[in-house]
Design an enzyme around this catalytic site. Structure first.
Site, PDB file in Angstrom:
ATOM      1  N   GLU A  93      -3.503 -43.233 -65.258  1.00 47.20           N
ATOM      2  CA  GLU A  93      -3.101 -42.541 -64.035  1.00 47.20           C
ATOM      3  C   GLU A  93      -2.085 -41.427 -64.286  1.00 47.20           C
ATOM      4  OE1 GLU A  93      -2.003 -45.543 -61.122  1.00 47.20           O
ATOM      5  OE2 GLU A  93      -4.103 -45.812 -60.576  1.00 47.20           O
TER       6      GLU A  93
ATOM      7  N   CYS B 290      12.341 -30.864 -68.516  1.00 46.83           N
ATOM      8  CA  CYS B 290      13.255 -30.809 -69.662  1.00 46.83           C
ATOM      9  C   CYS B 290      13.236 -29.398 -70.255  1.00 46.83           C
ATOM     10  CB  CYS B 290      12.843 -31.843 -70.701  1.00 46.83           C
ATOM     11  SG  CYS B 290      11.409 -31.344 -71.671  1.00 46.83           S
TER      12      CYS B 290
ATOM     13  N   GLU C  61     -10.756 -49.084 -61.228  1.00 47.31           N
ATOM     14  CA  GLU C  61      -9.919 -50.167 -60.705  1.00 47.31           C
ATOM     15  C   GLU C  61     -10.197 -50.338 -59.212  1.00 47.31           C
ATOM     16  OE1 GLU C  61      -5.698 -49.728 -61.275  1.00 47.31           O
ATOM     17  OE2 GLU C  61      -5.952 -48.923 -63.279  1.00 47.31           O
TER      18      GLU C  61
ATOM     19  N   PHE D  64       1.907 -60.893 -58.149  1.00 48.58           N
ATOM     20  CA  PHE D  64       1.191 -61.306 -56.933  1.00 48.58           C
ATOM     21  C   PHE D  64       0.044 -60.363 -56.584  1.00 48.58           C
ATOM     22  CE2 PHE D  64       5.483 -63.165 -56.316  1.00 48.58           C
ATOM     23  CZ  PHE D  64       5.085 -64.485 -56.477  1.00 48.58           C
TER      24      PHE D  64
HETATM   25  C1  GLA Z   1      -2.708 -48.722 -60.579  1.00 44.23           C
HETATM   26  C2  GLA Z   1      -2.508 -48.927 -62.068  1.00 44.23           C
HETATM   27  C3  GLA Z   1      -2.649 -50.359 -62.493  1.00 44.23           C
HETATM   28  C4  GLA Z   1      -2.032 -51.298 -61.501  1.00 44.23           C
HETATM   29  C5  GLA Z   1      -2.660 -51.065 -60.160  1.00 44.23           C
HETATM   30  C6  GLA Z   1      -2.168 -52.028 -59.102  1.00 44.23           C
HETATM   31  O1  GLA Z   1      -3.967 -48.342 -60.230  1.00 44.23           O
HETATM   32  O2  GLA Z   1      -3.348 -48.122 -62.849  1.00 44.23           O
HETATM   33  O3  GLA Z   1      -2.032 -50.491 -63.761  1.00 44.23           O
HETATM   34  O4  GLA Z   1      -0.660 -51.063 -61.446  1.00 44.23           O
HETATM   35  O5  GLA Z   1      -2.350 -49.764 -59.739  1.00 44.23           O
HETATM   36  O6  GLA Z   1      -2.837 -51.841 -57.885  1.00 44.23           O
HETATM   37 ZN    ZN Z   2       9.502 -32.346 -70.832  1.00 49.22          ZN
END
Ligand code: GLA
Ligand code: ZN
Length: 671
Positions: free
Chosen positions: A153, A160, A308, A358
């Protein structure tokens, strides 16, 4: 393109964190049994594993990963292998603070969290390259490794000194001279004129924050910087074996980088999808996520991967609801219907501690396989296996409708200080236009204004709030309408050029003769104010937010304003131009008015729907290959009868018109 050539099948699985369980070998054993039971065929590993893979500088430990990959492969489970650059080990941050990001208040971050590296730090790049090279040399030839998952992500930016220097270099390359930059940035405003490159700093709330042309360039630079980082990682993982495609997991409604541009640096688009389903009337949510899926498919005009999603709830929304029965299959099939070649989850097994303990998971803390969630997940795995031979290789049909969605214009619209200041709601406005098609079961593509964009295959092109014109879009739109296309453009279009500088022409720039109208002024309405656009047959389309005052230059007034001092003046216009027709919506039509407007237009243009019937509110249909996904997000049981005879594929029975709440029916038409 097939997203995973080494394993040309729908993927089912998700993020797997065996490195959190190295002291529980029995759990790692059991994972494989459970994965097979849940029809899991691919898992993503290594996303946040750097501290385990390189426990000390230069000391690599791949032993645990070797075991995991081999065990998965022995059991027919493939691996999406991540590079761990999304989070770095403590030793690195301690020894080389330059790897840490500097925020928009010019403060260096401390060790901790994730997604917060400096993208230009030479040390960080070197460490990442070494790690990626080691991973690739070790695993790229393994037949079980099917895809590279670059980092996690990507988001944000760093201010910087190194990144600032790169920004200046990037600008110097773009503008060549400070004079050109000063012109493009309109720096005679508020004494902003620069006389040396060294005076330029990144935008910041404690520095320059009002030069909107500069901020736009900063967003472009951040996109470029992220792409440059991805290219570096891509080169490293490809050196060992270029045959494995590369993806990066993208996000919904993403702001920081131009995803159309970024997608040019990856082979496969994948994304992380987290709707909040209530099990009640989820029409708006379903449409929102359908649009996200369509944007993801459109980025490369290719099938994408759902990288995801949660098998039950997330843990980071204000209210973290469970999915109602049926919703897991329904929401998973929504992704497939819109072009996904996978249903992947975050996360396989619920962690024991910290921020995500959770968060929903296929396997919860108790490790059971007789839970509701486990059964729902298993069902999705079985359905994907059923669909695989029918759908995996089916070509994605080309929609007849295209909506222009352009990141650069979106940034400029949102930064613009006018109308609804900082509230032009670009994404939601596009979504309101999209809804009209989604609810009718009409597929939509999204295109931006890059030069590669080709509009010639579409019947209808929609340009909501296309504030900026760039990449020759005005010529493309003129040509599109002249040769028989139908264009719908809205208020606040064609106002600035690519530098965010106003065109010194009538609005919309270079298209007033095509639309037969010009926009003279734009009024903004208070939240409790409204107006309506009334047609000659008395139909009133309620409007809110924005009402532009239009001057006809050849177009007909299709609807006029009902109220205010501009009562009786044109609100919606239509104009025949060449072989086609161009509409201008001077006002922000409410969602329902847009639905009604586009329903008529689509019907008059003969644009096909997935099912030839009117669908109840909250129900939609989407075709992929030979199958039609009929989806019920209304929160209620529904009964209706589409034209023709259809078989309910999963039940092997004729479709009886009955569609319970939160269900999907996968239909094929009887010969
Ligand atoms: C994001 C991240 C994951 C996780 C999910 C939880 O999509 O990529 O690592 O943290 O959120 O919903
Ligand atoms: Zn930087």
């Amino acid at each position: 393109m097939n997203p995973t050539p080494r394993f040309p099948h729908f993927l089912h699985g998700g993020d797997y964190n065996p490195d959190q369980w190295l002291d529980h070998p029995e759990i790692l054993e059991d994972d494989v049994r459970l994965m097979k039971k849940a029809h899991v065929n691919a898992v993503s590993i290594g996303i946040f594993s750097w501290a385990r893979l390189e426990p000390e500088e230069g000391v690599y430990d791949f032993s645990w990963m070797d075991q995991i990959i081999h065990r998965l492969w022995d059991n027919g489970i493939r691996v999406v292998l991540a590079t761990p650059s999304g989070a770095r080990p403590a030793w690195m941050a301690e020894k080389y603070p330059e790897v840490l990001r500097v925020d928009d208040h010019f403060q260096r971050r401390h060790f901790g969290e994730r997604h917060n590296h400096c993208p230009s730090s030479p040390v960080y790049r070197q460490k990442v390259r070494q790690m990626d090279t080691a991973l690739a040399e070790r695993y790229a030839s393994h037949p079980g490794v099917i895809l590279w998952h670059i980092s996690n992500e990507f988001s944000g930016d760093c201010r910087c000194p190194l990144c600032t220097a790169r920004f200046r270099e990037w600008l110097e390359k773009k503008y060549q001279t400070l004079d050109a930059l000063n012109k493009a940035w309109y720096t005679d405003f508020w004494a902003m004129r620069y006389t040396a490159w060294s005076q330029i700093e990144p935008p910041s709330p404690v520095g320059q924050n009002s030069n909107l042309s500069m901020i736009l360039d900063w967003r472009r630079f951040s996109t470029w910087m992220c792409r440059d980082f991805i290219e570096m990682e891509k080169e490293a993982v490809r050196a060992a074996d270029p045959s494995i495609p590369v993806t990066a997991n993208l996000m919904e409604r993403f702001w920081d980088y131009d995803y159309f541009s970024l997608a040019e640096s990856i082979d496969v688009v994948s994304w992380d999808c987290y709707p909040l389903w209530t099990g009640k009337d989820d029409d708006a949510t379903a449409c929102d996520y359908a649009m996200n899926h369509d944007i993801m498919r459109s980025l490369k005009n290719q099938p994408f991967l759902l990288m995801e999603s949660t098998p039950s709830n997330v843990n980071w929304k204000p209210v973290n609801k469970l999915k109602h029965p049926g919703m897991h299959l329904l929401s998973s099939m929504q992704a497939v219907a819109h072009g996904s070649c996978s249903v992947q989850y975050f996360q396989w097994r619920q962690g024991r501690g910290n921020a995500e303990m959770f968060h929903g998971a296929v396997v919860s803390h108790a490790g059971r396989d007789d839970t509701r969630v486990f059964r729902d997940v298993t069902e999705v795995g079985e359905v994907l296996e059923t669909l695989d031979p029918l759908l995996y290789a089916a070509p994605v049909e080309t929609p007849k409708v295209c909506i222009l969605y352009d990141w650069e214009s979106r940034w400029a619209v949102e930064y613009a200080q006018t109308g609804l200041s900082h509230g032009m709601q670009y994404h939601d406005t596009v979504l309101a236009h999209y809804h009209a098609f989604w609810e009718q079961g009409i597929p939509v593509d999204f295109r931006d204004m890059r030069e590669v964009t080709d509009l010639s295959g579409y019947s209808l092109v929609i340009a909501p709030q296309l504030f900026m014109f760039r990449g020759g879009i005005e010529q493309k739109l003129e040509e599109f309408v002249r040769s028989g296309g139908h264009l719908v453009m809205t208020y606040f279009s064609g106002i600035v050029d690519e530098h965010n500088l106003a065109f010194l022409t009538d609005t919309p720039h270079a298209l007033t003769h095509v639309l037969g109208v010009r926009e003279a002024e734009m009024d903004a309405l208070f939240p409790d104010e409204s107006n309506a656009a009334v047609t000659s047959d008395g139909t009133a389309y309620p409007v809110s937010g924005i009402c532009s005052l239009l001057e006809l230059e050849g177009a007909q007034a299709f609807a006029i304003y009902q109220d205010d001092f501009y009562k009786g003046t044109p609100a919606i216009t239509r104009h025949t131009y060449g072989e086609g027709e161009a509409w201008y919506l001077g006002a922000r039509l409410t969602g329902e008015s847009l639905d009604a407007f586009y329903q008529q237009l689509a019907q008059s243009l003969g644009i096909p729907r997935a099912l030839d019937c009117d669908l109840p509110h909250g129900v939609t249909a989407h075709a992929r290959g030979r199958v039609v996904f009929l989806e019920n997000y209304s929160g209620k049981d529904q009964t209706f009868f589409p034209e023709g005879h259809w078989t309910d594929l999963l039940r092997g029975l004729p479709f009886d018109g009955h569609l319970p709440a939160s269900t999907v029916r996968i239909l094929t038409r009887d010969e």
